[in-house]
Scaffold this motif. Structure first.
Motif, short mmCIF file in Angstrom:
data_model
loop_
_atom_site.label_atom_id
_atom_site.label_comp_id
_atom_site.label_asym_id
_atom_site.label_seq_id
_atom_site.Cartn_x
_atom_site.Cartn_y
_atom_site.Cartn_z
N ARG A 1 -1.25 9.11 77.40
CA ARG A 1 -2.51 9.50 76.75
C ARG A 1 -3.68 8.70 77.31
O ARG A 1 -4.77 9.22 77.50
N ALA B 1 -7.92 17.38 73.11
CA ALA B 1 -7.89 17.63 71.67
C ALA B 1 -8.61 16.51 70.91
O ALA B 1 -9.38 16.77 69.98
N GLU B 2 -8.38 15.27 71.31
CA GLU B 2 -9.04 14.15 70.64
C GLU B 2 -10.55 14.22 70.79
O GLU B 2 -11.30 13.99 69.83
N SER C 1 -7.26 12.90 76.28
CA SER C 1 -6.86 13.92 75.34
C SER C 1 -8.06 14.82 75.04
O SER C 1 -9.01 14.40 74.41
N ARG D 1 1.10 13.81 73.66
CA ARG D 1 1.38 12.61 74.46
C ARG D 1 0.98 11.37 73.69
O ARG D 1 0.06 11.38 72.90
N CYS E 1 1.73 24.80 74.60
CA CYS E 1 1.07 24.13 73.48
C CYS E 1 -0.13 24.94 72.99
O CYS E 1 -0.33 25.11 71.79
N ARG F 1 0.57 20.54 67.17
CA ARG F 1 1.47 19.84 68.09
C ARG F 1 2.53 20.79 68.61
O ARG F 1 2.89 21.76 67.94
N THR G 1 -2.19 20.50 71.15
CA THR G 1 -2.13 19.17 71.73
C THR G 1 -0.77 18.99 72.37
O THR G 1 0.24 19.49 71.87
N HIS G 2 -0.76 18.31 73.49
CA HIS G 2 0.49 18.09 74.20
C HIS G 2 1.34 17.03 73.51
O HIS G 2 2.50 16.86 73.84
N THR H 1 -5.41 20.55 64.75
CA THR H 1 -4.62 20.31 65.95
C THR H 1 -3.19 20.76 65.69
O THR H 1 -2.63 20.50 64.62
N GLU I 1 -13.44 19.19 77.48
CA GLU I 1 -13.75 18.32 76.33
C GLU I 1 -15.22 18.43 75.90
O GLU I 1 -15.56 18.08 74.78
#
Length: 150
Positions: free
Chosen positions: A124, A131-132, A129, A119, A16, A146, A116-117, A144, A97
């Motif tokens: 999640r 990425a979040e 996450s 999920r 990813c 995917r 991002t994985h 992001t 993060e």
């Protein structure tokens, strides 16, 4: 007009993240931007003693993990043929993060490109996450990518 001079792309060396590196490299070419590859060595390798285990578990050698991150970034540059772009390589220690948004600010990134994985649902909720969190806390726009993106 949008000016993108520096693109930060964090990687954990997963498929990813590699896809995000490819996107970031293409964007860097199109904008004439500097590409910065970042690997964060998680500092969660410490174990605290408890009633069953009176002494802490030996701490993983963070210096060795940092060096492995540097080697991993060098290998990634070679594997993806990024040498002509001469990407800057950064290795940091901490919680990804938190370190990714901090690095974006410290390095003056105009864009963060993160994989991002993809999920959802309980995965999640339980896994969280990165990425979040980067999207929420970065000072600049975050793209992001995917895993199922073309």
């Amino acid at each position: 007009m949008i000016s993108i001079r520096r693109i930060l792309v964090p990687t954990d060396f997963s498929d990813c993240a590699t896809k995000a590196v490819r996107y970031a490299a293409e964007l860097a070419d199109k904008f004439g931007a500097e590409l910065v590859l970042l690997h964060v060595v998680p500092d969660t390798v410490l174990a605290l003693p408890d009633a069953v285990m009176p002494a802490p578990v030996p701490v993983t050698d963070l210096e060795a993990l940092t060096e492995a991150g540097k080697v991993g970034l060098a290998n990634l540059v070679t594997a993806l043929g990024l040498q002509p772009r001469n990407p800057r390589r950064e290795v940091r220690l901490g919680a990804p993060e938190q370190e990714i948004p901090a690095a974006a600010k410290d390095l003056g990134a105009d864009l963060v490109c993160v994989g991002t994985h993809g999920r959802g649902g309980l995965a999640r909720v339980f896994l969280g996450s990165v990425a979040e969190q980067v999207v929420r806390h970065a000072h600049c726009p975050v793209l992001t990518v995917r895993p199922d993106t073309h």
